[in-house]
Design a protein around this motif. Sequence first.
Motif, PDB file in Angstrom:
ATOM      1  N   LEU A 289       0.828  -1.218   0.000  1.00 18.29           N
ATOM      2  CA  LEU A 289       0.000   0.000   0.000  1.00 18.29           C
ATOM      3  C   LEU A 289       0.855   1.259   0.000  1.00 18.29           C
ATOM      4  CD1 LEU A 289      -2.896  -1.131   2.380  1.00 18.29           C
ATOM      5  CD2 LEU A 289      -2.972  -0.844  -0.111  1.00 18.29           C
ATOM      6  N   VAL A 290       1.953   1.241   0.761  1.00 19.22           N
ATOM      7  CA  VAL A 290       2.781   2.451   0.805  1.00 19.22           C
ATOM      8  C   VAL A 290       3.388   2.733  -0.559  1.00 19.22           C
ATOM      9  CG1 VAL A 290       5.012   1.453   1.546  1.00 19.22           C
ATOM     10  CG2 VAL A 290       4.343   3.744   2.307  1.00 19.22           C
ATOM     11  N   ARG A 291       3.646   1.670  -1.320  1.00 16.56           N
ATOM     12  CA  ARG A 291       4.196   1.839  -2.665  1.00 16.56           C
ATOM     13  C   ARG A 291       3.117   2.345  -3.630  1.00 16.56           C
ATOM     14  NH1 ARG A 291       4.149   2.217  -7.190  1.00 16.56           N
ATOM     15  NH2 ARG A 291       4.904   0.900  -8.873  1.00 16.56           N
ATOM     16  N   VAL A 292       1.962   1.702  -3.600  1.00 16.82           N
ATOM     17  CA  VAL A 292       0.930   2.015  -4.584  1.00 16.82           C
ATOM     18  C   VAL A 292       0.262   3.365  -4.293  1.00 16.82           C
ATOM     19  CG1 VAL A 292      -1.292   1.216  -5.493  1.00 16.82           C
ATOM     20  CG2 VAL A 292       0.530  -0.419  -5.105  1.00 16.82           C
ATOM     21  N   LEU A 293       0.182   3.718  -3.009  1.00 14.70           N
ATOM     22  CA  LEU A 293      -0.497   4.979  -2.655  1.00 14.70           C
ATOM     23  C   LEU A 293       0.487   6.149  -2.536  1.00 14.70           C
ATOM     24  CD1 LEU A 293      -3.036   3.557  -0.020  1.00 14.70           C
ATOM     25  CD2 LEU A 293      -3.440   4.105  -2.427  1.00 14.70           C
ATOM     26  N   ARG A 294       1.718   5.894  -2.954  1.00 11.45           N
ATOM     27  CA  ARG A 294       2.734   6.950  -2.884  1.00 11.45           C
ATOM     28  C   ARG A 294       2.248   8.201  -3.627  1.00 11.45           C
ATOM     29  NH1 ARG A 294       8.049   4.350  -4.441  1.00 11.45           N
ATOM     30  NH2 ARG A 294       7.218   4.372  -6.529  1.00 11.45           N
ATOM     31  N   GLY A 295       2.379   9.324  -2.992  1.00 12.50           N
ATOM     32  CA  GLY A 295       1.989  10.573  -3.661  1.00 12.50           C
ATOM     33  C   GLY A 295       0.540  10.957  -3.443  1.00 12.50           C
TER      34      GLY A 295
ATOM     35  N   ILE B 164      -0.607   5.821   6.376  1.00 11.09           N
ATOM     36  CA  ILE B 164      -0.738   4.389   6.696  1.00 11.09           C
ATOM     37  C   ILE B 164      -0.063   4.127   8.035  1.00 11.09           C
ATOM     38  CG2 ILE B 164      -0.249   2.026   5.938  1.00 11.09           C
ATOM     39  CD1 ILE B 164      -0.010   3.129   3.074  1.00 11.09           C
ATOM     40  N   THR B 165      -0.816   3.533   8.947  1.00 10.62           N
ATOM     41  CA  THR B 165      -0.278   3.166  10.266  1.00 10.62           C
ATOM     42  C   THR B 165      -0.453   1.671  10.446  1.00 10.62           C
ATOM     43  OG1 THR B 165      -1.004   5.287  11.144  1.00 10.62           O
ATOM     44  CG2 THR B 165      -0.509   3.566  12.763  1.00 10.62           C
ATOM     45  N   LEU B 166       0.552   0.995  10.975  1.00 14.03           N
ATOM     46  CA  LEU B 166       0.412  -0.414  11.342  1.00 14.03           C
ATOM     47  C   LEU B 166       0.573  -0.527  12.843  1.00 14.03           C
ATOM     48  CD1 LEU B 166       1.692  -3.588   9.604  1.00 14.03           C
ATOM     49  CD2 LEU B 166       2.040  -3.282  12.061  1.00 14.03           C
ATOM     50  N   VAL B 167      -0.411  -1.158  13.479  1.00 17.58           N
ATOM     51  CA  VAL B 167      -0.331  -1.348  14.928  1.00 17.58           C
ATOM     52  C   VAL B 167      -0.182  -2.838  15.207  1.00 17.58           C
ATOM     53  CG1 VAL B 167      -2.876  -1.255  15.094  1.00 17.58           C
ATOM     54  CG2 VAL B 167      -1.508  -0.952  17.139  1.00 17.58           C
ATOM     55  N   GLU B 168       0.790  -3.180  16.016  1.00 19.86           N
ATOM     56  CA  GLU B 168       1.004  -4.591  16.372  1.00 19.86           C
ATOM     57  C   GLU B 168       1.272  -4.690  17.864  1.00 19.86           C
ATOM     58  OE1 GLU B 168       4.567  -6.421  14.739  1.00 19.86           O
ATOM     59  OE2 GLU B 168       5.447  -4.450  14.368  1.00 19.86           O
TER      60      GLU B 168
ATOM     61  N   ASP C 192       6.418 -11.542  -8.207  1.00 19.87           N
ATOM     62  CA  ASP C 192       5.756 -10.358  -8.784  1.00 19.87           C
ATOM     63  C   ASP C 192       5.359  -9.396  -7.664  1.00 19.87           C
ATOM     64  OD1 ASP C 192       5.901 -11.627 -11.240  1.00 19.87           O
ATOM     65  OD2 ASP C 192       3.976 -12.629 -10.931  1.00 19.87           O
ATOM     66  N   PHE C 193       4.885  -9.967  -6.557  1.00 18.22           N
ATOM     67  CA  PHE C 193       4.491  -9.124  -5.432  1.00 18.22           C
ATOM     68  C   PHE C 193       5.699  -8.322  -4.925  1.00 18.22           C
ATOM     69  CE2 PHE C 193       4.366  -8.227  -0.949  1.00 18.22           C
ATOM     70  CZ  PHE C 193       3.153  -7.579  -0.810  1.00 18.22           C
ATOM     71  N   LEU C 194       6.815  -8.998  -4.747  1.00 16.35           N
ATOM     72  CA  LEU C 194       8.002  -8.313  -4.219  1.00 16.35           C
ATOM     73  C   LEU C 194       8.466  -7.217  -5.181  1.00 16.35           C
ATOM     74  CD1 LEU C 194       9.847 -11.422  -2.761  1.00 16.35           C
ATOM     75  CD2 LEU C 194       8.734  -9.601  -1.455  1.00 16.35           C
ATOM     76  N   ARG C 195       8.411  -7.523  -6.475  1.00 15.38           N
ATOM     77  CA  ARG C 195       8.792  -6.505  -7.468  1.00 15.38           C
ATOM     78  C   ARG C 195       7.863  -5.304  -7.384  1.00 15.38           C
ATOM     79  NH1 ARG C 195       9.036 -10.873 -11.199  1.00 15.38           N
ATOM     80  NH2 ARG C 195      11.126 -11.685 -10.958  1.00 15.38           N
ATOM     81  N   LEU C 196       6.559  -5.586  -7.309  1.00 14.25           N
ATOM     82  CA  LEU C 196       5.583  -4.492  -7.263  1.00 14.25           C
ATOM     83  C   LEU C 196       5.778  -3.639  -6.016  1.00 14.25           C
ATOM     84  CD1 LEU C 196       3.173  -3.209  -8.675  1.00 14.25           C
ATOM     85  CD2 LEU C 196       1.674  -4.841  -7.500  1.00 14.25           C
ATOM     86  N   ALA C 197       6.122  -4.284  -4.909  1.00 18.92           N
ATOM     87  CA  ALA C 197       6.332  -3.541  -3.663  1.00 18.92           C
ATOM     88  C   ALA C 197       7.719  -2.891  -3.623  1.00 18.92           C
ATOM     89  CB  ALA C 197       6.147  -4.476  -2.466  1.00 18.92           C
TER      90      ALA C 197
ATOM     91  N   LEU D  63      10.148  -6.856   5.672  1.00 19.82           N
ATOM     92  CA  LEU D  63       9.079  -6.019   5.125  1.00 19.82           C
ATOM     93  C   LEU D  63       8.748  -4.868   6.073  1.00 19.82           C
ATOM     94  CD1 LEU D  63       6.693  -8.652   3.481  1.00 19.82           C
ATOM     95  CD2 LEU D  63       8.499  -7.282   2.415  1.00 19.82           C
ATOM     96  N   ARG D  64       8.889  -5.099   7.363  1.00 18.98           N
ATOM     97  CA  ARG D  64       8.667  -4.005   8.323  1.00 18.98           C
ATOM     98  C   ARG D  64       9.664  -2.872   8.055  1.00 18.98           C
ATOM     99  NH1 ARG D  64      10.525  -5.837  13.807  1.00 18.98           N
ATOM    100  NH2 ARG D  64      12.488  -5.188  12.910  1.00 18.98           N
ATOM    101  N   ASP D  65      10.948  -3.225   7.937  1.00 20.38           N
ATOM    102  CA  ASP D  65      11.959  -2.190   7.675  1.00 20.38           C
ATOM    103  C   ASP D  65      11.684  -1.489   6.346  1.00 20.38           C
ATOM    104  OD1 ASP D  65      13.031  -2.994  10.020  1.00 20.38           O
ATOM    105  OD2 ASP D  65      14.746  -4.055   9.159  1.00 20.38           O
ATOM    106  N   HIS D  66      11.273  -2.296   5.359  1.00 20.85           N
ATOM    107  CA  HIS D  66      10.997  -1.755   4.026  1.00 20.85           C
ATOM    108  C   HIS D  66       9.847  -0.746   4.088  1.00 20.85           C
ATOM    109  CE1 HIS D  66      10.769  -1.931  -0.374  1.00 20.85           C
ATOM    110  NE2 HIS D  66       9.453  -1.965  -0.229  1.00 20.85           N
ATOM    111  N   ALA D  67       8.774  -1.152   4.766  1.00 22.88           N
ATOM    112  CA  ALA D  67       7.571  -0.297   4.791  1.00 22.88           C
ATOM    113  C   ALA D  67       7.792   0.947   5.652  1.00 22.88           C
ATOM    114  CB  ALA D  67       6.379  -1.106   5.307  1.00 22.88           C
TER     115      ALA D  67
END
Length: 499
Positions: A25-31, A36-40, A59-64, A171-175
């Motif tokens: 989502l952070v990639r696709v909604l960029r701009g 976006i908040t993630l609570v754990e 494909d997912f990893l590439r898209l993200a 993915l946490r670090d990435h996001a």
Amino acid sequence: MTDRSIKSIVIVGGGTAGWMAASLLVRVLRGTGVAITLVEAPDIGTVGVGEATIPPILDFLRLAEVDLGAFVQATQATYKLGIKFQDWLRLGQSYWHPFGAFGVSIDRRPFPQVWHKARAQGLSLSVPEFSLAAALGEAGRFARPDPGAPGPQAGLRYALHFDAALVACVLRDHATARGVRRLEREVTGAVLRRDGFVEALSLKEGGTLAADLFIDCSGFRGLLIEQALGVGYEDWSRWLPCDRAIAVPTAHSRPPAPYTLATAQSAGWRWTIPLRHRVGNGYVYASGAIDDAAAEAELLAAVGEPLAEPRRLRFVAGRRKAFWSRNVVALGLASGFLEPLESTSIHLVCSGLYKLLDHFPDLDFAPANIAVYNRTLTDEYETFRDFIVLHYCATRRDDTAFWRERGAAVPDSLAQRLELYRACGRADARPGELFTDLSWFYVFEGMGVRPRAYDPLVDASDFRQVRDLLPQLAGQVSDIVARSPSHAAFLATSPSAAA
Ligand SMILES: Cc1cc2nc3c(=O)[nH]c(=O)nc-3n(C[C@H](O)[C@H](O)[C@H](O)COP(=O)(O)OP(=O)(O)OC[C@H]3O[C@@H](n4cnc5c(N)ncnc54)[C@H](O)[C@@H]3O)c2cc1C
């Protein structure tokens, strides 16, 4: 962006599903300015045993925009060319569901139909002769797909085995590096508006967390979709009675195989997933057929000395009656569960996310839009369910009560597919479905389900030419296998080369 646009998203849960959602989502909604908040919850663990994937993960990893080479290294990943099933039809028999191309179509007739005719003509064929992935797997070797190659290497596909706990960290670090806000808080409940929409989450430490759209990745508990909105659960355990799993890691006793091994056991099946640093093992079983202590003993007898305490998990096969309700979308284990026989769970997270993007809402949350989302994901879940039931229902094992009962009940949709296949060797997969006719063919074939007739148009081809072509195709496969490195050598010399 309009006034009716979604401006904030809260993801509940930081397991594989939560961080996959955040990364995409952070990639696709960029701009767009969407926050976006993630609570754990720091004290509520993740399931963390999802270790086998299927090719669309790449494909997912590439898209993200996740760097594949770095991901492969950081998650201790190995390469997967398919799944080998051991002892499912009968003890001692094995079969393959490999990835990628299989033979060639002849006069536009799919290769499985040529196969059926060849068998009717008395020829004896095996899947690894014509599937490069299965042949490499049998030989313990690995090759990269080569889209420009004239032979079967062009159609080769692969996926990953990875350490699920490390995946969530990567993915946490990435996001978070891309702007996702991470909160370590336990969510205690939801504050609902009068129309039943979720207005905010209540936090254990006090305070609330509001958003326009909530994504429930809280795992089996389904904190929002079930506990707050009570959508209900459709129980499929009459067809898939396995309801427990024990997972244990072990050290490597042989070079890592480039495939997932699924070995049928007395009351379920056992996975063997080789990673770089260890082997993931687990026994998925039906508690009605074996008790926990006996299941653990059976698992440990098969896998040897564990590197850690066995981990026990409970589940009920099935799905939420709605995956999306009001302003809550459930992904991952919060959306439902199918035993991991075909590595479909993580894929369903990707699929749910893609469908969410295809049906991205505004603040009106149009019910018709939500209904289409739910219908398409329901179709997908049900097809995956049928595909998994097929692995059991045609068994000829009769050595335990569990196996004797497996053919007793199948969903109507699977019964129809079985009838079609038995009549004419067609599986009727719809365009765009993950499991194509070829996937169904492998499992029908492996489970000894044979069609009474083959595609009549295959008779239009000159079968002498086909007879000549078959050894050539098998030769192309064996040549590539002969010049490919072992999977272990590939991992050692070129850790990220396939990426
Ligand atoms: C035995 C088994 C084997 C599997 N093998 C595979 C496989 O090989 N391949 C595959 O694709 N899939 C597999 N899966 C499925 C896979 O593990 C899951 O799809 C994947 O891990 C996603 O899990 P999740 O993120 O939905 O849930 P979880 O991992 O359970 O994460 C839930 C998250 O929610 C948080 N949370 C929960 N309650 C609260 C709260 N009150 N407040 C705040 N946060 C909260 C937790 O802290 C955690 O971060 C397997 C599953 C099982 C059970």
